[in-house]
Structures are given as C-alpha cells and as structure tokens.
Design a protein around this motif. Structure first.
Motif, mmCIF file in Angstrom:
data_model
loop_
_atom_site.group_PDB
_atom_site.id
_atom_site.type_symbol
_atom_site.label_atom_id
_atom_site.label_comp_id
_atom_site.label_asym_id
_atom_site.label_seq_id
_atom_site.Cartn_x
_atom_site.Cartn_y
_atom_site.Cartn_z
ATOM 1 N N TYR A 42 12.693 26.474 107.665
ATOM 2 C CA TYR A 42 13.963 26.359 106.975
ATOM 3 C C TYR A 42 14.545 27.071 105.964
ATOM 4 O O TYR A 42 15.763 27.144 105.686
ATOM 5 C CB TYR A 42 14.289 24.858 106.991
ATOM 6 C CG TYR A 42 14.067 23.851 108.076
ATOM 7 C CD1 TYR A 42 14.827 24.012 109.152
ATOM 8 C CD2 TYR A 42 13.733 22.622 108.005
ATOM 9 C CE1 TYR A 42 14.730 23.355 110.388
ATOM 10 C CE2 TYR A 42 13.601 21.863 109.050
ATOM 11 C CZ TYR A 42 14.200 22.025 110.343
ATOM 12 O OH TYR A 42 14.009 21.212 111.360
ATOM 13 N N GLY A 43 13.803 27.805 105.293
ATOM 14 C CA GLY A 43 14.255 29.002 104.338
ATOM 15 C C GLY A 43 14.511 28.105 102.921
ATOM 16 O O GLY A 43 14.905 28.792 101.952
ATOM 17 N N PHE A 44 14.142 26.982 102.800
ATOM 18 C CA PHE A 44 14.363 26.337 101.326
ATOM 19 C C PHE A 44 13.049 26.824 100.537
ATOM 20 O O PHE A 44 12.059 27.102 101.034
ATOM 21 C CB PHE A 44 14.583 24.739 101.433
ATOM 22 C CG PHE A 44 15.766 24.572 102.285
ATOM 23 C CD1 PHE A 44 17.033 24.892 102.195
ATOM 24 C CD2 PHE A 44 15.623 23.588 103.294
ATOM 25 C CE1 PHE A 44 18.086 24.630 102.564
ATOM 26 C CE2 PHE A 44 16.774 22.930 104.132
ATOM 27 C CZ PHE A 44 17.974 23.587 103.944
ATOM 28 N N ILE A 64 11.515 19.984 97.073
ATOM 29 C CA ILE A 64 12.104 21.317 97.771
ATOM 30 C C ILE A 64 13.588 21.375 97.283
ATOM 31 O O ILE A 64 14.415 20.349 97.138
ATOM 32 C CB ILE A 64 12.280 20.844 99.243
ATOM 33 C CG1 ILE A 64 10.717 20.528 99.708
ATOM 34 C CG2 ILE A 64 13.029 21.837 100.157
ATOM 35 C CD1 ILE A 64 9.788 21.933 99.604
ATOM 36 N N ASN A 65 14.053 22.735 97.129
ATOM 37 C CA ASN A 65 15.465 22.887 96.730
ATOM 38 C C ASN A 65 16.071 23.007 97.771
ATOM 39 O O ASN A 65 16.113 24.036 98.585
ATOM 40 C CB ASN A 65 15.368 24.086 95.655
ATOM 41 C CG ASN A 65 16.776 24.323 95.159
ATOM 42 O OD1 ASN A 65 17.787 23.827 95.511
ATOM 43 N ND2 ASN A 65 16.962 25.234 94.288
ATOM 44 N N LYS A 203 12.295 23.510 116.993
ATOM 45 C CA LYS A 203 10.963 23.592 117.259
ATOM 46 C C LYS A 203 10.243 24.529 116.353
ATOM 47 O O LYS A 203 8.769 24.168 116.338
ATOM 48 C CB LYS A 203 10.841 24.382 118.807
ATOM 49 C CG LYS A 203 9.793 24.438 119.501
ATOM 50 C CD LYS A 203 9.858 25.013 120.808
ATOM 51 C CE LYS A 203 11.035 24.579 121.752
ATOM 52 N NZ LYS A 203 10.897 25.164 122.933
ATOM 53 N N GLN A 204 10.653 25.311 115.644
ATOM 54 C CA GLN A 204 9.870 25.802 114.450
ATOM 55 C C GLN A 204 9.339 25.120 113.586
ATOM 56 O O GLN A 204 7.944 25.485 113.039
ATOM 57 C CB GLN A 204 10.766 27.035 114.060
ATOM 58 C CG GLN A 204 10.169 28.086 112.963
ATOM 59 C CD GLN A 204 9.039 28.864 113.781
ATOM 60 O OE1 GLN A 204 9.085 29.099 114.952
ATOM 61 N NE2 GLN A 204 7.903 29.376 113.013
ATOM 62 N N TRP A 205 9.860 24.116 113.430
ATOM 63 C CA TRP A 205 9.520 23.354 112.546
ATOM 64 C C TRP A 205 8.160 22.557 112.662
ATOM 65 O O TRP A 205 7.136 22.425 111.865
ATOM 66 C CB TRP A 205 10.525 22.048 111.828
ATOM 67 C CG TRP A 205 9.795 20.716 111.392
ATOM 68 C CD1 TRP A 205 10.065 19.505 111.851
ATOM 69 C CD2 TRP A 205 9.450 20.660 109.986
ATOM 70 N NE1 TRP A 205 9.213 18.726 111.125
ATOM 71 C CE2 TRP A 205 8.897 19.422 109.809
ATOM 72 C CE3 TRP A 205 9.152 21.543 108.832
ATOM 73 C CZ2 TRP A 205 8.378 19.039 108.584
ATOM 74 C CZ3 TRP A 205 8.838 21.227 107.520
ATOM 75 C CH2 TRP A 205 8.331 19.849 107.492
ATOM 76 N N ARG A 347 19.724 19.348 111.200
ATOM 77 C CA ARG A 347 18.560 18.763 110.848
ATOM 78 C C ARG A 347 18.095 19.167 109.572
ATOM 79 O O ARG A 347 17.707 18.310 108.544
ATOM 80 C CB ARG A 347 17.853 18.583 111.909
ATOM 81 C CG ARG A 347 16.411 17.468 111.733
ATOM 82 C CD ARG A 347 17.109 16.194 111.682
ATOM 83 N NE ARG A 347 16.011 15.182 111.395
ATOM 84 C CZ ARG A 347 15.527 15.029 110.077
ATOM 85 N NH1 ARG A 347 15.889 15.562 109.162
ATOM 86 N NH2 ARG A 347 14.367 14.316 110.023
ATOM 87 N N ARG A 348 18.295 20.502 109.353
ATOM 88 C CA ARG A 348 17.435 21.153 108.092
ATOM 89 C C ARG A 348 18.253 20.588 106.975
ATOM 90 O O ARG A 348 17.684 20.357 105.750
ATOM 91 C CB ARG A 348 17.405 22.687 108.226
ATOM 92 C CG ARG A 348 19.012 23.072 108.071
ATOM 93 C CD ARG A 348 18.984 24.406 108.489
ATOM 94 N NE ARG A 348 18.298 25.344 107.503
ATOM 95 C CZ ARG A 348 18.726 26.182 106.619
ATOM 96 N NH1 ARG A 348 20.138 26.135 106.407
ATOM 97 N NH2 ARG A 348 17.840 26.881 105.958
ATOM 98 N N TYR A 349 19.171 20.137 107.091
ATOM 99 C CA TYR A 349 20.124 19.442 105.936
ATOM 100 C C TYR A 349 20.144 18.066 105.524
ATOM 101 O O TYR A 349 20.853 17.433 104.672
ATOM 102 C CB TYR A 349 21.614 19.789 105.825
ATOM 103 C CG TYR A 349 21.875 21.260 106.157
ATOM 104 C CD1 TYR A 349 21.749 22.276 104.928
ATOM 105 C CD2 TYR A 349 22.339 22.045 107.286
ATOM 106 C CE1 TYR A 349 21.740 23.802 104.978
ATOM 107 C CE2 TYR A 349 22.453 23.264 107.248
ATOM 108 C CZ TYR A 349 22.243 24.202 106.219
ATOM 109 O OH TYR A 349 22.430 25.534 106.281
#
Length: 352
Positions: A42-44, A64-65, A203-205, A347-349
């Motif tokens: 997710y790039g966080f 996690i930021n 799916k990457q998660w 979902r990432r948020y």
C-alpha cells in the motif's frame, strides 16, 4: 534506556523478531514482516521504535503512517489486524514508548493516533456484555485426537458431516502456496466481503503477507470434488497462531465447509505445537462470536486506544454507526466486478 526510531530496513529484522518470539503478549502481527507487507502493498511508511537498555531490546512498537478515507493523516499500531500495540518488558518501558510515540506524532504534525491492545487474561464468558469487541482464544492440546475429544458431540458430528458430504481439505505451508491457490482464496474472500458490505483488500496485500511470513504462515483449503469452497490463512508465532482471514462459499454451506475448514486449521496447529489459537475479533452476541464460542473459545477484551492531539479518547473498536450501515448496504448492491475494482482502492485507507 534509549529509544531508537528507525524507518525502512535499517533495523535488524532478525533481532526484532527474536525479541517478539520471546515476548509473552506478542502476536504474529507484531513480527517485522507485517509492516513490510503494508509498505510493499500500500505504499505507507512503517516507523519502528525500539527501547534499548544495556544493548538489549526491552520494548518495541511498529506504527504505520497512513491516511484515512477522509484524507486525514493517521498513525496506526497496527492497521488491518486486531492487535499491534506496544510490546514491552514492563509498565515503565511501555510508558516511555507511549510518551515517545505521542511526542513523535506531535513532531510529525499528525493529530490522529491509534494503538491496538487487548487484555492479557482470558475472561469468563459470563463477564463480557453484548456489543463488546473481543478476541476469541482456544487452548489446544498436543494431538489431533485429544483436540477432537475435547469438542462437544454436536461439534464433532458437524465436522464428520462435512467429510460424509464428500468434502476434503489440504494444508499448504506459506512458502509453498501456489498462484492458483491464492487466486481461489481471494475469489472467496472478495465475494464474501461484498456480501458483508465491506471493501476487500488488494490481491497484492495477501501476496505480500504470504511472502513476508513464509514459514510463519499456512493456508487450509477445502474442496468439494475439485472446486475450492473454502480457505483460511493462518499466521503463527512460536506456540501461538491467529487466523485473520477465513471464508467459505455460501452456496456450499449445506455441506458444512466452514466446520471442516476450522477443523483443518486447528488440526494443523496441533501438529505444529501451537498451544493457543486466536480466532480473531468478534462482537459479543453476534453470529461470528457464537460460531467461535461453540469451539470452546474464551474471550479477551480489546482495549484499543485512540488519541487526538495527544489526548486519549473513549472509543469502542470498530464502533458501528448509521452512516456506516448505510454504506455497507449500498456496497452489497454493487456488481461483484465493480466491488472488486473499487474495494482495494478504498481498503488501504481503512485501518480496521
């Protein structure tokens, strides 16, 4: 005692995980790989705090930021799981890490902060009240035979019913999970998340979690003939295990695939010497709570802490609201391809 705050891969992963493996209150989510999976999928940014005394780690925290759906900056320890808060040798170390974290959030200019803890002692079922958020734990014996024997006769008959209906299961260790097995797992999860009115992870998660956890993960897969009708992913830490994701196809429920799926993950856990199995978050009195209770689980209350501008808030974890219920109803009405496309974007948020 000093606090080291390190981002990225500059801290020694082996040293971090060695500490987590010996910490009595740690969970699989506290392993170094969870933060890496969040970063890669997710790039966080994951910040890792380590309390050091005489060159020994005496406490850690990964946070996690990220951003919320409303675009606000948020520090979460940890997102996408039930527990991921401070792990410390004692209350003094815990207090130092929390104070350091609050100062860190202020220096970054981030007002919202959440720390996900839980009580350390199992509570009697009679001492939890309807609507409370809990984790459900089951103590496991040392063999499959003893495990089956400790279940009530009704539960044993439901497991056997699934087998009589022609269902079978396989267990695959994390490093051996194939692409098609992950695809089948994801299809079932995505379909059921839409039915629940909730966006699905990317799916990457799941790929990243499996990649990072390797030998600390396994997947149980239930088949009806050659069709995958259920799957669950388990994460392990020493003699503890957690199952963050498990699902079955509703159209096969008459065959009792969910009963065989949970038998599969528990039987594998006993083979691996797991003595404590975490069935995950439930709301007391609701369907998932009652399903887990029938396996003999006992609850541990969640104690999530929320802070705003350094001030503690009184807030139940994942508290429901009328607006959230309306959004869930609308999400259920979406065509599955649309939900699967939009879900990972949103979902990432969502830190839950």
């Amino acid at each position: 005692m000093t606090i080291k705050i390190i981002t990225g891969k500059l801290i020694n992963q082996e040293r971090w995980d060695t500490y987590i493996l010996t910490a009595p209150n740690a969970s699989p989510y506290h392993l170094y790989g969870w933060g890496v999976a969040v970063e890669n999928a997710y790039g966080f940014t994951c910040y890792r705090f380590a309390a050091i005394k005489e060159d020994e780690i005496v406490g850690v925290l990964a946070i996690i930021n990220m951003r919320s759906l409303r675009g606000k900056k948020l520090l979460s320890a940890l997102p996408y799981c039930d527990i991921g808060g401070i792990i410390a040798d004692n209350k003094d170390v815990y207090s130092v890490l929390q104070t350091h974290l609050l100062n860190f959030a202020e220096n970054l200019g981030i007002a919202e902060l959440e720390i996900r803890n839980s009580e350390s002692e199992v509570k009697d079922l009679k001492k939890v009240t309807s609507g409370e958020k809990v984790r459900m734990f089951l103590d496991l014996p040392s063999s499959e035979e003893a495990l089956m024997e400790q279940f009530k006769s009704k539960l044993r008959s439901q497991i056997r019913k699934a087998e009589k209906n022609g269902l079978r299961y396989e267990v695959v260790m994390g490093s051996a999970i194939k692409t098609q097995e992950l695809e089948s797992f994801y299809e079932i999860i995505a379909k059921n998340m839409k039915a629940l009115g909730s966006p699905v992870h990317s799916k990457q998660w799941y790929k990243e979690v499996i990649s990072q956890y390797g030998s600390h993960a396994y997947m149980a897969i239930v088949y009806s003939e050659n069709v995958v009708v259920g799957a669950g992913l388990v994460l392990t830490l020493g003699n503890k295990a957690s199952i963050p994701w498990a699902s079955t196809l509703n159209e096969y429920n008459r065959l009792a695939p969910n009963m065989l799926l949970y038998w599969a993950v528990l039987a594998q856990a006993t083979k691996q010497g797991i003595s404590t199995f975490d069935f995950g978050r439930s709301t007391v009195g609701e369907g998932t709570f009652n399903f887990k209770k029938q396996w003999g689980c006992l609850p541990i209350k969640l104690q999530w802490q929320s802070f705003r501008n350094g001030e503690a808030l009184i807030e139940l974890p994942s508290k429901s609201s009328p607006s959230r219920d309306k959004l869930a109803s609308a999400w259920r009405c979406l065509p599955l391809p649309v939900a699967n496309f939009l879900g990972p974007i949103l979902r990432r948020y969502i830190s839950l």
